[in-house]
Design a protein around this motif. Structure first.
Motif, mmCIF file in Angstrom:
data_model
loop_
_atom_site.group_PDB
_atom_site.id
_atom_site.type_symbol
_atom_site.label_atom_id
_atom_site.label_comp_id
_atom_site.label_asym_id
_atom_site.label_seq_id
_atom_site.Cartn_x
_atom_site.Cartn_y
_atom_site.Cartn_z
ATOM 1 N N ASN A 35 0.825 -1.205 0.000
ATOM 2 C CA ASN A 35 0.000 0.000 0.000
ATOM 3 C C ASN A 35 0.861 1.258 0.000
ATOM 4 O O ASN A 35 2.088 1.206 0.142
ATOM 5 N N SER A 36 0.196 2.383 -0.155
ATOM 6 C CA SER A 36 0.877 3.686 -0.161
ATOM 7 C C SER A 36 0.249 4.578 0.899
ATOM 8 O O SER A 36 -0.924 4.420 1.254
ATOM 9 N N LYS A 37 1.044 5.520 1.393
ATOM 10 C CA LYS A 37 0.577 6.424 2.446
ATOM 11 C C LYS A 37 1.001 7.858 2.145
ATOM 12 O O LYS A 37 2.007 8.097 1.470
ATOM 13 N N VAL A 38 0.223 8.793 2.694
ATOM 14 C CA VAL A 38 0.569 10.219 2.622
ATOM 15 C C VAL A 38 0.475 10.790 4.028
ATOM 16 O O VAL A 38 -0.556 10.644 4.701
ATOM 17 N N ILE A 39 1.551 11.404 4.469
ATOM 18 C CA ILE A 39 1.561 12.100 5.758
ATOM 19 C C ILE A 39 1.130 13.544 5.531
ATOM 20 O O ILE A 39 1.614 14.215 4.614
ATOM 21 N N VAL A 40 0.216 14.015 6.358
ATOM 22 C CA VAL A 40 -0.185 15.428 6.351
ATOM 23 C C VAL A 40 0.212 15.998 7.702
ATOM 24 O O VAL A 40 -0.349 15.609 8.737
ATOM 25 N N ASP A 41 1.177 16.891 7.691
ATOM 26 C CA ASP A 41 1.742 17.420 8.936
ATOM 27 C C ASP A 41 1.451 18.913 9.052
ATOM 28 O O ASP A 41 1.741 19.683 8.128
ATOM 29 N N LEU A 42 0.885 19.302 10.183
ATOM 30 C CA LEU A 42 0.592 20.710 10.448
ATOM 31 C C LEU A 42 1.592 21.334 11.409
ATOM 32 O O LEU A 42 1.631 22.555 11.543
ATOM 33 N N LYS A 43 2.381 20.509 12.081
ATOM 34 C CA LYS A 43 3.312 21.051 13.073
ATOM 35 C C LYS A 43 4.446 21.823 12.423
ATOM 36 O O LYS A 43 4.875 22.867 12.922
ATOM 37 N N TYR A 44 4.909 21.324 11.279
ATOM 38 C CA TYR A 44 6.053 21.972 10.638
ATOM 39 C C TYR A 44 5.700 23.384 10.197
ATOM 40 O O TYR A 44 4.628 23.652 9.657
ATOM 41 N N GLY A 45 6.630 24.285 10.409
ATOM 42 C CA GLY A 45 6.559 25.639 9.880
ATOM 43 C C GLY A 45 7.972 26.164 9.766
ATOM 44 O O GLY A 45 8.833 25.842 10.593
ATOM 45 N N THR A 46 8.238 26.967 8.766
ATOM 46 C CA THR A 46 9.595 27.440 8.527
ATOM 47 C C THR A 46 10.006 28.479 9.559
ATOM 48 O O THR A 46 9.257 29.421 9.840
ATOM 49 N N GLY A 47 11.183 28.341 10.093
ATOM 50 C CA GLY A 47 11.774 29.383 10.938
ATOM 51 C C GLY A 47 11.067 29.557 12.267
ATOM 52 O O GLY A 47 11.013 28.655 13.087
ATOM 53 N N TRP A 48 10.473 30.739 12.457
ATOM 54 C CA TRP A 48 9.901 31.107 13.747
ATOM 55 C C TRP A 48 8.459 30.607 13.919
ATOM 56 O O TRP A 48 7.856 30.785 14.964
#
Length: 747
Positions: free
Chosen positions: A173-186
């Motif tokens: 099977n295949s998966k896609v991670i959806v991440d909201l924690k990441y943000g660039t820099g500050w």
């Protein structure tokens, strides 16, 4: 026999005519030159350029590109050429800034065997190595192979939709991670939501604080396959959903469409329906790249130097990533007051890096993007109505108050004085005046004392000098509108730069509350945001008077002393003291091309009759500060300003004063430049005898007539026609030397 001959002749004539028609039609049908082929988005992705790498359309809301885990200063755009680890593809990115933010909605395809360890010390445990050999980077398109999971990724966009194409090649099977924690820099997540809402769809939002202190991004995503399993793997009561994993049956191709909105999930859903209601990735890519070809095609250059052509079109490309759209397809947007506003009748924009872009990028837009200028100004006026002042550095509906000055003013004034009338002029004047009469950021001292005491405010010299430029612009608008009292007030304030000039050192210096100069004084010292200057030193800021070069000459005691000091700027040892601002880069002597306060200085020679020295210096900058390599920029791109300097300068002219409508001649780099103008007009710049050695202007013609001035007006350019420079290897010191031939700073 005679008839046969006549018939044969007739047949030959028909065949010849058919051939001519065929050739003509063939020429007409020949495909337009693909200017995207001359763009290399890697330029500026190394060194300190901080440019965005990924897929977007001109001025679009979505910048869909790869993100590295590293969070250092050189990763302000989320990606740096030196890196080799990828954590996913976010839908918003900055380009060329010195502060990091955005990186919203990170998607990462992984194989079915992946299981997160949920280790706080390794939050992106799905990261993978990659090589540049497995990347393809083009305007409107990005491709990479994710080695760890054996997935090919392709990206393209519309204005508000990111379109992903994944090819999973591992078994299972295949998966896609959806991440909201990441943000660039500050950037930090404050509240997040990802939820499944249909057989093939998810939706949610990401709220964060960082450089933009209250950012809200809503999204709606559709997949080309049914979702087999949806699982939230990271969440908390404080922030809500942080990360989800979505599983699909089998491997092979998976298409993903994600629309974003500053307003709400329904707005995002409508954006998707409006802009991308099919699954044709190839067509979407074609449309995105055609959009870039159209915009790049507004300026066509002729040169035998392939490297310079690549640098030019890459610069033009970089100048059109920001400002970025900030409304839904139906026109609704979220204001600086955090309220949702219905369609105001114009496109709303954000990402206004005004301390940088007022100098050349926005003047460039008045030539090559005139159809957007009214929308830019109306966006700024709406911001004024919502926050009481024009934007300073506007990001995603938030006022960051970054950098000094109130540089929405020159952008608004320049548009008004150039005849743009798609906005309320009285409201515009109200906005520029109100922005200058506040009591913040040292303006209370300006109003009361005419200078900002250095022992009361950091960056006092930089603030006051930038304020004086803006005040000149307000005075110019007041004069044009017949507002005599306002003209007199702001003309007086535009001269306050004089209060900082020390005749003994011939530098702009910090002045203390008691009127004395700050001591000790070192003109090359510069502590980042902790002294009298802003990302610069006294050598660079002494020349920050583009609104009154003649007045600055008088302070020096005349042209001879002015020229001597200006020559010294370019010849003094190019050293940086330890602890100085990282932005003092691209040094020629103490001239710092890597940061914006220096950008007009080379052109100041023309004001004292030595245009030929301007030619020498700008040619040196072309050669030394712009290359076709990843570290090909001498400083931060700053949302298009570093590129705008190159675009305008290589065309042959530059706006020293940001709002008086004149452009000073430098040294045209290309044999021919054709600028496409409204109403079917064009303005052509020809450099006859142009070469690496023939850098000096010998003579000029405008529309076939002798032209002896060393500058040209915006009005003359927009009227269309031909400007011809005759170039040579030795200076023609008489060109532009007469007082009447020199540029002027006046109203």
């Amino acid at each position: 026999m005679k008839i046969l001959k006549q018939s044969g002749s007739f047949l030959l004539w028909v065949l010849a005519l058919t051939s001519l028609i065929s050739c003509s039609n063939s020429e007409q049908a020949a495909p337009t030159e693909e200017l995207i082929n001359y763009v290399d988005p890697y330029i500026g992705s190394g060194g300190h350029g901080h440019v965005f790498v990924g897929a977007s359309v001109p001025f679009g809301a979505v910048q869909l590109g790869p993100n590295n885990e590293t969070q250092g200063w050189d990763w302000c755009s989320g990606y740096h050429y030196s890196d080799s680890l990828i954590i996913g593809f976010a839908h918003t990115q900055l380009s060329g800034t010195g502060i990091g933010d955005l990186g919203d909605l990170l998607f990462m395809p992984v194989d079915g065997a992946f299981t997160s360890e949920n280790d706080p010390k390794n939050p992106f445990d799905w990261k993978s190595g990659y090589t540049h050999d497995d990347e393809v980077v083009e305007p409107g398109y990005y491709h990479i192979k994710i080695n760890r999971f054996n997935v090919d990724v392709e990206l393209t966009t519309t204005e508000r939709v990111g379109f992903h194409k994944y090819l999973f090649q591992n078994e299972g099977n295949s998966k896609v991670i959806v991440d909201l924690k990441y943000g660039t820099g500050w950037d930090q997540l404050t509240q997040g939501l990802v939820e499944q809402v249909g057989e093939k769809s998810i939706q949610g939002f990401r709220m964060s604080k960082g450089w933009a202190n209250d950012q809200r991004v809503f999204f709606y995503t559709e997949f080309s396959k049914p979702i087999k399993q949806f699982e939230v793997i990271r969440s908390s009561e404080e922030t809500g959903t942080a990360t989800a994993v979505i599983e699909f049956e089998g491997n092979g191709e998976l298409l993903v469409k994600t629309a974003i909105s500053p307003v709400g999930i329904e707005g995002a859903k409508n954006n998707l329906t409006t802009e991308l209601n099919n699954w044709n990735f190839a067509a979407a890519k074609k449309n995105a790249q055609q959009a870039w070809n159209t915009e790049l095609g507004k300026v066509r250059i002729e040169t035998s130097n392939a490297t310079q052509k690549k640098i030019f079109y890459t610069a033009l490309y970089h100048s059109m990533i920001a400002p970025s759209l900030f409304n839904d397809a139906n026109g609704d947007y979220r204001g600086t007051d955090r309220e949702v506003h219905k369609n105001p009748g114009f496109e709303t924009y954000t990402t206004f890096s005004l301390w940088d872009t007022y100098r050349a990028a926005h003047p460039l837009f008045t030539i090559v993007q005139p159809e957007r200028v009214n929308d830019f100004v109306n966006s700024m006026l709406a911001i004024y109505q919502q926050q009481g002042k024009l934007p300073v550095w506007h990001l995603m509906g938030c006022e960051t108050n970054t950098m000094v000055g109130y540089h929405g003013v020159p952008v608004v004034v320049d548009a008004y004085l150039k005849g743009f009338d798609g906005f309320d002029a009285e409201l515009a004047f109200e906005a520029v005046k109100a922005s200058a009469l506040r009591d913040e950021r040292g303006l209370d001292f300006i109003k009361e004392r005419g200078y900002i005491p250095a022992d009361s405010q950091v960056e006092s010299v930089a603030k006051a000098l930038e304020y004086a430029i803006d005040d000149w612009c307000i005075a110019a608008m007041a004069k044009a509108m017949g507002k005599t009292e306002d003209f007199e007030l702001f003309s007086k304030r535009a001269k306050y730069y004089q209060n900082y000039f020390d005749k003994n050192t011939q530098h702009m210096r910090g002045k203390m509350d008691d009127g004395s100069w700050r001591s000790p004084f070192n003109p090359i010292a510069s502590l980042h945001r902790n002294d009298d200057y802003c990302e610069g030193n006294a050598w660079q800021y002494t020349w920050l008077v583009p609104q009154d070069v003649e007045g600055l000459v008088d302070l020096f005691g005349g042209e001879e002393q002015f020229i001597l000091k200006l020559d010294s700027l370019f010849s003094i040892d190019p050293i940086r003291l330890e602890g100085s601002s990282n932005d003092i880069t691209g040094l020629i002597g103490q001239y710092a091309h890597g940061n914006e306060p220096s950008h007009h200085i080379t052109y100041m020679y023309a004001y004292v009759g030595q245009q030929w020295k301007t030619a020498e210096k700008v040619r040196q900058i072309y050669d030394e500060m712009y290359t076709d390599q990843p570290d090909g920029l001498s400083g931060n791109e700053d949302c298009g300003q570093m590129s705008a300097w190159y675009i305008m300068s290589t065309m042959g002219f530059y706006p020293v004063n940001p709002a008086n409508g004149d452009y000073v001649f430098g040294s045209p780099l290309f044999d021919k430049v054709e600028i496409k103008l409204p109403a079917g007009k064009s303005f052509t710049v020809i450099a006859e005898n142009n070469s690496d050695k023939n850098i000096y202007i010998q003579s000029v013609e405008l529309n076939g007539e002798t032209y002896d001035r060393s500058y040209i007006s915006h009005e003359a350019i927009m009227a269309g026609g031909t400007l011809k420079f005759v170039m040579g290897p030795e200076p023609n010191k008489a060109f532009g030397a007469a007082n009447a031939a020199r540029p002027h700073s006046g109203y």
